[in-house]
Design a protein around this motif. Structure first.
Motif, PDB file in Angstrom:
ATOM      1  N   VAL A  69      42.292  40.057  34.918  1.00  0.00           N
ATOM      2  CA  VAL A  69      43.686  39.880  34.468  1.00  0.00           C
ATOM      3  C   VAL A  69      44.068  38.406  34.510  1.00  0.00           C
ATOM      4  O   VAL A  69      44.731  37.895  33.594  1.00  0.00           O
ATOM      5  CB  VAL A  69      44.639  40.712  35.344  1.00  0.00           C
ATOM      6  CG1 VAL A  69      46.090  40.351  35.044  1.00  0.00           C
ATOM      7  CG2 VAL A  69      44.413  42.192  35.104  1.00  0.00           C
ATOM      8  N   SER A  70      43.644  37.715  35.574  1.00  0.00           N
ATOM      9  CA  SER A  70      43.937  36.293  35.700  1.00  0.00           C
ATOM     10  C   SER A  70      43.305  35.497  34.563  1.00  0.00           C
ATOM     11  O   SER A  70      43.926  34.601  33.991  1.00  0.00           O
ATOM     12  CB  SER A  70      43.431  35.775  37.051  1.00  0.00           C
ATOM     13  OG  SER A  70      43.616  34.390  37.146  1.00  0.00           O
ATOM     14  N   GLU A  71      42.073  35.834  34.218  1.00  0.00           N
ATOM     15  CA  GLU A  71      41.392  35.124  33.132  1.00  0.00           C
ATOM     16  C   GLU A  71      42.097  35.359  31.799  1.00  0.00           C
ATOM     17  O   GLU A  71      42.258  34.446  30.982  1.00  0.00           O
ATOM     18  CB  GLU A  71      39.940  35.594  33.062  1.00  0.00           C
ATOM     19  CG  GLU A  71      39.107  35.145  34.262  1.00  0.00           C
ATOM     20  CD  GLU A  71      37.738  35.782  34.278  1.00  0.00           C
ATOM     21  OE1 GLU A  71      37.512  36.729  33.478  1.00  0.00           O
ATOM     22  OE2 GLU A  71      36.894  35.344  35.091  1.00  0.00           O
ATOM     23  N   LYS A  72      42.533  36.593  31.541  1.00  0.00           N
ATOM     24  CA  LYS A  72      43.247  36.901  30.305  1.00  0.00           C
ATOM     25  C   LYS A  72      44.584  36.165  30.249  1.00  0.00           C
ATOM     26  O   LYS A  72      45.031  35.737  29.181  1.00  0.00           O
ATOM     27  CB  LYS A  72      43.460  38.411  30.184  1.00  0.00           C
ATOM     28  CG  LYS A  72      42.175  39.189  29.943  1.00  0.00           C
ATOM     29  CD  LYS A  72      42.441  40.682  29.833  1.00  0.00           C
ATOM     30  CE  LYS A  72      41.138  41.442  29.584  1.00  0.00           C
ATOM     31  NZ  LYS A  72      41.357  42.907  29.476  1.00  0.00           N
ATOM     32  N   THR A  73      45.243  36.007  31.420  1.00  0.00           N
ATOM     33  CA  THR A  73      46.510  35.276  31.468  1.00  0.00           C
ATOM     34  C   THR A  73      46.300  33.825  31.086  1.00  0.00           C
ATOM     35  O   THR A  73      47.101  33.216  30.363  1.00  0.00           O
ATOM     36  CB  THR A  73      47.124  35.371  32.871  1.00  0.00           C
ATOM     37  OG1 THR A  73      47.308  36.742  33.209  1.00  0.00           O
ATOM     38  CG2 THR A  73      48.463  34.658  32.926  1.00  0.00           C
ATOM     39  N   ARG A 113      37.886  42.475  41.364  1.00  0.00           N
ATOM     40  CA  ARG A 113      37.414  42.053  40.038  1.00  0.00           C
ATOM     41  C   ARG A 113      38.431  42.334  38.923  1.00  0.00           C
ATOM     42  O   ARG A 113      38.617  41.492  38.035  1.00  0.00           O
ATOM     43  CB  ARG A 113      36.058  42.701  39.737  1.00  0.00           C
ATOM     44  CG  ARG A 113      34.941  42.202  40.650  1.00  0.00           C
ATOM     45  CD  ARG A 113      33.559  42.594  40.142  1.00  0.00           C
ATOM     46  NE  ARG A 113      32.533  42.090  41.026  1.00  0.00           N
ATOM     47  CZ  ARG A 113      32.077  40.843  40.999  1.00  0.00           C
ATOM     48  NH1 ARG A 113      32.572  39.985  40.128  1.00  0.00           N
ATOM     49  NH2 ARG A 113      31.147  40.462  41.854  1.00  0.00           N
ATOM     50  N   PRO A 114      39.105  43.508  38.919  1.00  0.00           N
ATOM     51  CA  PRO A 114      40.156  43.702  37.908  1.00  0.00           C
ATOM     52  C   PRO A 114      41.241  42.632  37.963  1.00  0.00           C
ATOM     53  O   PRO A 114      41.708  42.166  36.910  1.00  0.00           O
ATOM     54  CB  PRO A 114      40.719  45.085  38.250  1.00  0.00           C
ATOM     55  CG  PRO A 114      39.563  45.808  38.857  1.00  0.00           C
ATOM     56  CD  PRO A 114      38.825  44.774  39.649  1.00  0.00           C
ATOM     57  N   PHE A 115      41.639  42.201  39.154  1.00  0.00           N
ATOM     58  CA  PHE A 115      42.631  41.132  39.267  1.00  0.00           C
ATOM     59  C   PHE A 115      42.093  39.823  38.685  1.00  0.00           C
ATOM     60  O   PHE A 115      42.830  39.071  38.039  1.00  0.00           O
ATOM     61  CB  PHE A 115      43.026  40.934  40.741  1.00  0.00           C
ATOM     62  CG  PHE A 115      44.134  41.842  41.189  1.00  0.00           C
ATOM     63  CD1 PHE A 115      45.391  41.787  40.605  1.00  0.00           C
ATOM     64  CD2 PHE A 115      43.921  42.765  42.202  1.00  0.00           C
ATOM     65  CE1 PHE A 115      46.411  42.630  41.018  1.00  0.00           C
ATOM     66  CE2 PHE A 115      44.935  43.616  42.615  1.00  0.00           C
ATOM     67  CZ  PHE A 115      46.181  43.547  42.018  1.00  0.00           C
ATOM     68  N   ILE A 116      40.829  39.533  38.932  1.00  0.00           N
ATOM     69  CA  ILE A 116      40.223  38.318  38.385  1.00  0.00           C
ATOM     70  C   ILE A 116      40.231  38.365  36.858  1.00  0.00           C
ATOM     71  O   ILE A 116      40.556  37.370  36.183  1.00  0.00           O
ATOM     72  CB  ILE A 116      38.784  38.150  38.909  1.00  0.00           C
ATOM     73  CG1 ILE A 116      38.802  37.886  40.423  1.00  0.00           C
ATOM     74  CG2 ILE A 116      38.075  37.012  38.191  1.00  0.00           C
ATOM     75  CD1 ILE A 116      39.535  36.621  40.816  1.00  0.00           C
TER      76      ILE A 116
END
Length: 374
Positions: free
Chosen positions: A356-360, A351-354
């Motif tokens: 980060v991806s959304e913020k990118t 979930r943290p990676f997801i």
């Protein structure tokens, strides 16, 4: 009284139903290997044999020191082992020779009571409360996990057949996956403990038989000739069995697979930060690093499987000598990563990676394009 959710209630109900059907013999277990069943049977039979031997020794020394009953027990136990476990020839031969020798020592039994009680009966009687108890506790823990997995599997099939709501099916699939991971984690340890306990019990039986006949040599000068002819043979059998056990245990310890194991377990066992074969594979692939489609193209399954077997057998990997097609090495790395019980990024960080991806993506839209575009 602690309240539980409907999903928890369904899970407990499925486990209770699975346990009831197994007890009644209406359903077979599907997640227990034949090796575990076999060594569980061996441990149970060892406990029975130890009890029979202890009782036979006590009866012999308490009731007129009659050797005939003891000799008969040696014979019967040996015949039972030969019938049930035909590959235990060493133990079968030991009991056959013990029976023959005991028949000739019927008149030399009077002074062995103390030796028998302290050196034979007590150690044998202690095994069920130590090694065998530990093995049975481990098997009970395994059975709980195995029952949960079988129950989750059957519950999932039932939901699919009933075309239950996707939410219930998804929850059941998750339960089955978790139970499967738990089962994969506990099964190897259960097999190891059961196998070692079976071997220890077998060795203890043969070794204590040797101690018994060594006691005859000490206490009965009249039977010295008979005992001296018997002890070297039984000692050889005992040493042979102990050597066989050591090789067996070393084989168990060295036969730990790399593929399908937790990354943490592999690097801890090898004492490295990266699995040894991965390091060797990357070094081999360095000359091909600029090749287009390096990790996209595949080699033959036979080549990849052959390399995998060598890795799992603990053999040193010399890819430059052993490999014809470098795509087999890239396939080996992909297969290792694919079969990890937990991804390198770990479930916990998913979930943290997801996020980060959304913020990118938001940053890209604010800047009018991807910061990685050329």
């Amino acid at each position: 009284m602690t309240s539980i959710s409907y999903a928890q209630w369904q899970t407990r109900r499925a486990e209770s139903k699975q346990k009831s059907l197994e007890r009644k013999g209406k359903i077979k277990t599907t997640a227990e290997s034949d090796d575990i069943r076999y060594f569980e049977k061996v441990v149970d039979q060892s406990e029975i044999n130890l009890d029979r031997l202890c009782k036979a020794f006590r009866r012999s020394f308490e009731a007129g020191r009659d050797e005939s009953q003891l000799a008969l027990t040696f014979q019967n136990v040996g015949l039972d082992i030969k019938k049930d476990f035909s590959d235990w020839q060493i133990t079968t031969d030991a009991f056959a020779r013990a029976h023959d020798c005991q028949l000739r020592l019927d008149d030399l039994q009077n002074k062995l009571a103390n030796l028998v009680d302290s050196e034979i009966v007590e150690p044998w009687a202690g095994l069920p409360s130590t090694h065998i108890a530990a093995a049975k506790n481990q098997k009970q823990s395994f059975d709980k996990v195995r029952l949960r997995f079988d129950a989750a599997s059957n519950h999932l099939e039932s939901l699919k057949q009933k075309k239950a709501a996707p939410a219930f099916v998804g929850k059941s699939e998750t339960d089955k996956m978790r139970a499967g991971h738990d089962l994969d984690a506990i099964a190897p340890e259960t097999f190891r403990i059961l196998a070692e306990t079976a071997s220890i019990c077998e060795a203890e039986i043969v070794t204590r038989l040797c101690s018994y006949f060594e006691g005859l040599q000490i206490y009965f000068q009249k039977g010295l000739e008979i005992v001296n002819n018997f002890i070297p043979e039984l000692r050889e059998i005992s040493l042979q069995k102990q050597d066989e056990i050591q090789k067996f245990i070393r084989g168990l310890k060295s036969n730990r697979r790399v593929f399908g194991q937790y990354l943490e377990d592999v690097i801890q066992r090898e004492g490295t930060e990266i699995p040894n074969f991965i390091v060797a594979a990357v070094q081999y692939l360095e000359p091909f690093i600029d090749e287009v489609g390096l990790f996209r193209l595949s080699a033959s399954k036979a080549d990849t499987d052959a390399l995998r077997r060598r890795v799992d057998e603990g053999k040193k990997m010399a890819f430059r000598v052993q490999v014809q097609d470098h795509n087999a090495v890239t396939g080996l790395i992909k297969q290792f990563l694919r079969e990890l019980p937990e991804p390198i990024t770990t479930f916990k960080l998913y979930r943290p990676f997801i996020r980060v991806s959304e913020k990118t993506e938001i940053l890209e839209e604010a800047q009018g394009g991807s910061p990685y575009e050329v």
